[in-house]
Write a protein that holds these residues in place. Structure first.
Motif, PDB file in Angstrom:
ATOM      1  N   ARG A 128     -10.404   4.208  -6.099  1.00  0.00           N
ATOM      2  CA  ARG A 128     -11.261   3.717  -7.180  1.00  0.00           C
ATOM      3  C   ARG A 128     -11.064   2.215  -7.384  1.00  0.00           C
ATOM      4  N   ASP A 129     -12.053   1.590  -7.988  1.00  0.00           N
ATOM      5  CA  ASP A 129     -11.978   0.151  -8.273  1.00  0.00           C
ATOM      6  C   ASP A 129     -11.230  -0.136  -9.564  1.00  0.00           C
ATOM      7  N   ASP A 130     -10.852   0.899 -10.304  1.00  0.00           N
ATOM      8  CA  ASP A 130     -10.160   0.719 -11.580  1.00  0.00           C
ATOM      9  C   ASP A 130      -8.750   0.164 -11.362  1.00  0.00           C
ATOM     10  N   ASP A 131      -8.167  -0.316 -12.430  1.00  0.00           N
ATOM     11  CA  ASP A 131      -6.809  -0.848 -12.391  1.00  0.00           C
ATOM     12  C   ASP A 131      -5.845   0.259 -11.961  1.00  0.00           C
ATOM     13  N   PRO A 132      -5.126   0.073 -10.857  1.00  0.00           N
ATOM     14  CA  PRO A 132      -4.220   1.139 -10.380  1.00  0.00           C
ATOM     15  C   PRO A 132      -3.061   1.425 -11.324  1.00  0.00           C
ATOM     16  N   SER A 133      -2.789   0.511 -12.257  1.00  0.00           N
ATOM     17  CA  SER A 133      -1.679   0.734 -13.184  1.00  0.00           C
ATOM     18  C   SER A 133      -1.905   1.961 -14.060  1.00  0.00           C
ATOM     19  N   ARG A 134      -3.144   2.433 -14.158  1.00  0.00           N
ATOM     20  CA  ARG A 134      -3.436   3.621 -14.968  1.00  0.00           C
ATOM     21  C   ARG A 134      -2.749   4.858 -14.427  1.00  0.00           C
ATOM     22  N   LEU A 135      -2.319   4.804 -13.147  1.00  0.00           N
ATOM     23  CA  LEU A 135      -1.770   5.989 -12.485  1.00  0.00           C
ATOM     24  C   LEU A 135      -0.274   5.904 -12.199  1.00  0.00           C
ATOM     25  N   VAL A 136       0.378   4.806 -12.575  1.00  0.00           N
ATOM     26  CA  VAL A 136       1.770   4.602 -12.158  1.00  0.00           C
ATOM     27  C   VAL A 136       2.719   5.650 -12.729  1.00  0.00           C
ATOM     28  N   GLU A 137       2.351   6.270 -13.836  1.00  0.00           N
ATOM     29  CA  GLU A 137       3.235   7.298 -14.395  1.00  0.00           C
ATOM     30  C   GLU A 137       3.238   8.575 -13.559  1.00  0.00           C
ATOM     31  N   TYR A 138       2.244   8.713 -12.652  1.00  0.00           N
ATOM     32  CA  TYR A 138       2.109   9.928 -11.859  1.00  0.00           C
ATOM     33  C   TYR A 138       2.711   9.813 -10.464  1.00  0.00           C
ATOM     34  N   GLY A 139       2.886   8.600  -9.966  1.00  0.00           N
ATOM     35  CA  GLY A 139       3.428   8.437  -8.631  1.00  0.00           C
ATOM     36  C   GLY A 139       3.304   7.007  -8.151  1.00  0.00           C
ATOM     37  N   GLU A 140       3.732   6.781  -6.934  1.00  0.00           N
ATOM     38  CA  GLU A 140       3.564   5.463  -6.322  1.00  0.00           C
ATOM     39  C   GLU A 140       2.098   5.300  -5.939  1.00  0.00           C
ATOM     40  N   VAL A 141       1.463   4.264  -6.440  1.00  0.00           N
ATOM     41  CA  VAL A 141       0.035   4.055  -6.218  1.00  0.00           C
ATOM     42  C   VAL A 141      -0.169   3.034  -5.108  1.00  0.00           C
ATOM     43  N   ILE A 142      -0.955   3.426  -4.106  1.00  0.00           N
ATOM     44  CA  ILE A 142      -1.294   2.544  -2.994  1.00  0.00           C
ATOM     45  C   ILE A 142      -2.808   2.437  -2.927  1.00  0.00           C
ATOM     46  N   LYS A 143      -3.327   1.238  -2.972  1.00  0.00           N
ATOM     47  CA  LYS A 143      -4.770   1.054  -2.878  1.00  0.00           C
ATOM     48  C   LYS A 143      -5.238   1.449  -1.480  1.00  0.00           C
ATOM     49  N   SER A 144      -6.317   2.197  -1.450  1.00  0.00           N
ATOM     50  CA  SER A 144      -6.860   2.658  -0.178  1.00  0.00           C
ATOM     51  C   SER A 144      -8.318   2.245  -0.091  1.00  0.00           C
ATOM     52  N   PRO A 145      -8.752   1.754   1.063  1.00  0.00           N
ATOM     53  CA  PRO A 145     -10.181   1.481   1.207  1.00  0.00           C
ATOM     54  C   PRO A 145     -10.950   2.787   1.111  1.00  0.00           C
ATOM     55  N   ASN A 146     -12.098   2.749   0.503  1.00  0.00           N
ATOM     56  CA  ASN A 146     -12.865   3.978   0.296  1.00  0.00           C
ATOM     57  C   ASN A 146     -13.635   4.329   1.572  1.00  0.00           C
ATOM     58  N   VAL A 147     -12.875   4.676   2.596  1.00  0.00           N
ATOM     59  CA  VAL A 147     -13.459   5.040   3.888  1.00  0.00           C
ATOM     60  C   VAL A 147     -12.786   6.307   4.404  1.00  0.00           C
ATOM     61  N   GLY A 148     -13.510   7.050   5.229  1.00  0.00           N
ATOM     62  CA  GLY A 148     -12.915   8.151   5.967  1.00  0.00           C
ATOM     63  C   GLY A 148     -12.514   9.362   5.180  1.00  0.00           C
ATOM     64  N   SER A 149     -12.912   9.437   3.892  1.00  0.00           N
ATOM     65  CA  SER A 149     -12.497  10.542   3.046  1.00  0.00           C
ATOM     66  C   SER A 149     -10.975  10.682   3.093  1.00  0.00           C
ATOM     67  N   ASN A 150     -10.435  11.869   2.791  1.00  0.00           N
ATOM     68  CA  ASN A 150      -8.979  12.019   2.785  1.00  0.00           C
ATOM     69  C   ASN A 150      -8.380  12.015   4.186  1.00  0.00           C
ATOM     70  N   ILE A 151      -9.209  12.188   5.212  1.00  0.00           N
ATOM     71  CA  ILE A 151      -8.704  12.161   6.584  1.00  0.00           C
ATOM     72  C   ILE A 151      -8.095  10.798   6.900  1.00  0.00           C
ATOM     73  N   TYR A 152      -8.737   9.741   6.456  1.00  0.00           N
ATOM     74  CA  TYR A 152      -8.215   8.390   6.662  1.00  0.00           C
ATOM     75  C   TYR A 152      -6.841   8.261   5.997  1.00  0.00           C
ATOM     76  N   ASP A 153      -6.694   8.765   4.773  1.00  0.00           N
ATOM     77  CA  ASP A 153      -5.420   8.659   4.058  1.00  0.00           C
ATOM     78  C   ASP A 153      -4.326   9.479   4.731  1.00  0.00           C
ATOM     79  N   ILE A 154      -4.669  10.651   5.256  1.00  0.00           N
ATOM     80  CA  ILE A 154      -3.689  11.456   5.980  1.00  0.00           C
ATOM     81  C   ILE A 154      -3.183  10.696   7.200  1.00  0.00           C
TER      82      ILE A 154
END
Length: 228
Positions: free
Chosen positions: A41-67
């Motif tokens: 997402r384009d939102d501020d990644p700090s919104r998620l830091v309480e849940y885990g380590e946040v790494i910005k990912s390009p919005n490509v390839g669906s979750n296959i790219y992230d795997i």
């Protein structure tokens, strides 16, 4: 019992919906220390830091790219177990809560599907007749520019592996949510996972990501011979 020891959860996030089922992770002792969130997402990644380590990912390839990216970048330092999850795993029909909880406790390979209450289980498709139902004329044109040699799933398989016989049907896990032991992942080289990124990096929903979704279970439950 602490089910999170020597495990890493990798979440591919595009809607923040994982927050709804995050309490289930906490029940099994998963914390932000063993959770990685690839945030698309384009939102501020700090919104998620309480849940885990946040790494910005390009919005490509669906979750296959992230795997592919997670494995490629952490290949030498993988935990004993990695659990790959889409952020909407429980909101869609990919699985059910019973199967999800089973996966969080597992120390072995698990497709996180809807078994045993899925009337379509095992989910299979015709390997020789993979047809996308969406209109992807424009994406196909882009794909043909980037990977003109890959026009079908058979082309992709033959590009990745030396295969004499491809089964008529291949079982797969919709959405590619998996529990995967390290020795299963490292059965193949880093290069395979780099190819997962390279083949899916031209769109947020490329045809190749659907192809990898349909063959990952076969790859990880088999011993295929990679092409150099």
């Amino acid at each position: 019992m602490n089910y999170s020891l020597n495990k890493k959860i990798v979440i591919s996030n595009h809607t923040d919906k994982f927050i709804e089922w995050y309490p289930i992770l906490e029940e099994y002792n998963y914390t932000r220390d063993n959770i990685i969130i690839y945030d698309r997402r384009d939102d501020d990644p700090s919104r998620l830091v309480e849940y885990g380590e946040v790494i910005k990912s390009p919005n490509v390839g669906s979750n296959i790219y992230d795997i592919g990216r997670y494995i490629y970048e952490n290949y030498e330092n993988l935990e004993m177990i990695t659990i790959f999850l889409k952020c909407n795993t429980l909101q869609r029909s990919y699985t059910n809560e019973k199967r999800f909880r089973y996966a969080l406790q597992s120390e072995w390979f698990v497709p996180i599907d809807r078994y045993p209450d899925n009337s379509f289980y095992p989910c299979t498709f015709f390997a020789n007749d993979m047809i996308c139902t969406e209109d992807k004329t424009a994406l196909t044109a882009i794909r043909n520019t980037n990977h003109p040699e890959i026009k079908t799933l058979i082309d992709l398989l033959n590009d990745l592996f030396i295969i004499e016989n491809i089964p008529e049907h291949i079982a797969f896990c919709p959405a590619a949510n998996f529990v995967v032991p390290r020795n299963v992942i490292t059965r193949y080289s880093k290069n395979l996972y780099k190819k997962m990124m390279d083949y899916t990096n031209y769109s947020n929903n490329p045809e190749e990501s659907h192809m990898f979704e349909r063959i990952l279970q076969w790859i990880w439950t088999g011993t295929l011979i990679e092409k150099n």
